[in-house]
Design a protein around this motif. Structure first.
Motif, mmCIF file in Angstrom:
data_model
loop_
_atom_site.group_PDB
_atom_site.id
_atom_site.type_symbol
_atom_site.label_atom_id
_atom_site.label_comp_id
_atom_site.label_asym_id
_atom_site.label_seq_id
_atom_site.Cartn_x
_atom_site.Cartn_y
_atom_site.Cartn_z
ATOM 1 N N VAL A 68 -3.153 -1.855 -8.232
ATOM 2 C CA VAL A 68 -4.534 -1.503 -7.873
ATOM 3 C C VAL A 68 -5.153 -0.707 -9.023
ATOM 4 N N GLN A 69 -6.277 -1.188 -9.511
ATOM 5 C CA GLN A 69 -6.976 -0.589 -10.645
ATOM 6 C C GLN A 69 -8.401 -0.253 -10.245
ATOM 7 N N ASP A 72 -10.969 -2.350 -7.905
ATOM 8 C CA ASP A 72 -10.311 -3.287 -6.985
ATOM 9 C C ASP A 72 -10.589 -2.905 -5.538
ATOM 10 N N LYS A 73 -10.844 -3.908 -4.728
ATOM 11 C CA LYS A 73 -11.055 -3.673 -3.299
ATOM 12 C C LYS A 73 -9.737 -3.865 -2.543
ATOM 13 N N VAL A 74 -9.496 -2.971 -1.597
ATOM 14 C CA VAL A 74 -8.306 -3.045 -0.746
ATOM 15 C C VAL A 74 -8.760 -2.904 0.698
ATOM 16 N N ILE A 88 -5.987 4.817 -1.812
ATOM 17 C CA ILE A 88 -6.701 3.727 -2.492
ATOM 18 C C ILE A 88 -7.706 4.304 -3.484
ATOM 19 N N CYS A 91 -6.379 5.671 -6.726
ATOM 20 C CA CYS A 91 -6.068 4.618 -7.709
ATOM 21 C C CYS A 91 -7.323 4.091 -8.391
ATOM 22 N N GLY A 93 -9.478 2.453 -6.614
ATOM 23 C CA GLY A 93 -9.860 1.320 -5.779
ATOM 24 C C GLY A 93 -10.947 1.671 -4.781
ATOM 25 N N LYS A 123 -8.015 -7.128 -3.716
ATOM 26 C CA LYS A 123 -6.689 -7.177 -4.353
ATOM 27 C C LYS A 123 -5.564 -7.285 -3.322
#
Length: 363
Positions: A68-69, A72-74, A88, A91, A93, A123
């Motif tokens: 996860v960068q 990025d969506k989580v 999240i 990270c 994200g 992601k």
């Protein structure tokens, strides 16, 4: 409280184990941690387990190791403890929330499909086995695998819970556990990442230990999220007693199911087919007068709590993301109430809690 909502079950074995560590002089991460990791992996049924300083650290490390960068969506649930979303964010994200199933309080597979069809740049997915009840893992795995997304299981409340004969934490790309004092087993503070991916485990170990595999040689930017041998020594004893404690929790839950069924206005927990819950909490739903019941029970010395009164999309630090409404999570936050179910309860404690709940609804 006369009957507490939770109580860490610490006995002479734990005290002896800690004393042995103190006398050994090896207090930081050492052989106790390595042994705890091996034993926990074997218990969950994974190839690897990586110990951390907390459950939140385990979440963060797992997400970083999964790649996860920033940006990025989580996707995850809005009805959980804040750490699920904050890890999240740490990270870089972006948490994308998906509403939950009213019966289980867990991520709803059909809503998950709709969310993934609507959102681009996702992601992976973080599911939470809330209150110790396993998610619909088969359906959710079908959804994530077909789209090439990672699946991370947040098992912070689900030590020993099972789905179709396997323990949670062994299904996704990784699972994470918390050993906070209120959990089904504790190390005081601590966490664990479980996985069948040896390369993922290596990345986690490096992140936990300043980005190194060999002392003073740092390959990546890492952190100090190591577990101490003191915590691991406690955890090894607790792990040996976990099944017994979970069996007591299930017996206590069965008592409540018998004694509290049929009360108008009170909805008891739902147990999905093919699951064996860990009953970290016994959480009822009260459509009306929930807060009155909470105050009534506390006035008689019975510990109870609302998990959780504010869904994550309504938390102040997340308002800038402009989330919409998640009606099921919002209604649950007004209805749920957890009552004591921990292994330390006596038959008299259980009878008193049930009697008081019945008395409240009889008024």
């Amino acid at each position: 409280m006369r009957i507490p909502l939770s109580r860490p079950m610490i006995g002479e074995e734990e005290k002896k184990a800690v004393l042995e560590v103190l006398e050994s002089g090896q207090l930081a991460q050492g052989e106790q941690v390595a042994s705890f990791e091996r034993e926990f992996a074997e218990y969950i049924g994974t190839k690897e387990a990586v110990a951390t300083s907390s459950g939140t650290a385990a979440l963060f490390v797992a997400l970083k190791a999964l790649g996860v960068q920033p940006g990025d969506k989580v996707v995850t649930t809005p009805f959980t403890f804040v750490a699920t979303a904050s890890a999240i964010l740490h990270c870089g994200g972006i948490p994308v929330f998906c509403d939950v199933d009213r019966q289980t309080c867990n991520l709803d597979p059909e809503r998950l499909k709709a969310t993934l069809e609507r959102e681009s740049g996702v992601k992976g997915v973080v599911v939470v086995h809330l209150y110790g009840t396993p998610c619909a893992l088969e359906e959710i795995l079908d959804i994530t695998r077909s789209r090439g997304l990672f699946l991370l299981e947040d098992c912070a409340q689900a030590h020993g819970a099972m789905y179709r004969g396997r323990k949670v934490g062994s299904f996704g790309d990784a699972g994470v556990f918390s050993f906070y004092p209120t959990k089904n087993m504790t190390t005081g503070e601590g966490g664990m990442v479980t996985t069948n991916d040896s390369e993922l485990a290596k990345r986690c170990r490096m992140l936990v230990n300043h980005g190194s595999r060999r002392r003073y040689y740092h390959e990546i930017l890492g952190y100090n999220f190591r577990m101490t041998d003191i915590a691991a020594a406690i955890g090894r004893v607790q792990l040996r007693r976990l099944e017994e404690g979970n069996a007591r929790r299930r017996a206590h839950a069965s008592f409540y199911f018998r004694e509290l069924s049929g009360i108008e206005g009170l909805e008891l927990p739902f147990i999905p087919r093919d699951t064996l819950p860990a009953f970290h909490q016994y959480t009822v739903k009260v459509r009306e007068r929930r807060d009155e019941l909470l105050q009534f029970l506390r006035s008689w010395g019975v510990g109870c709590e609302v998990y959780y009164p504010v869904p994550l999309h309504r938390q102040a630090f997340l308002q800038s993301y402009g989330y919409g409404a998640f009606p099921v999570a919002e209604s649950l936050s007004r209805e749920v109430l957890s009552i004591p179910v921990h292994p330390g309860l006596s038959p008299g404690d259980l009878e008193e809690v049930a009697r008081l709940v019945r008395a409240f609804f009889a008024k």
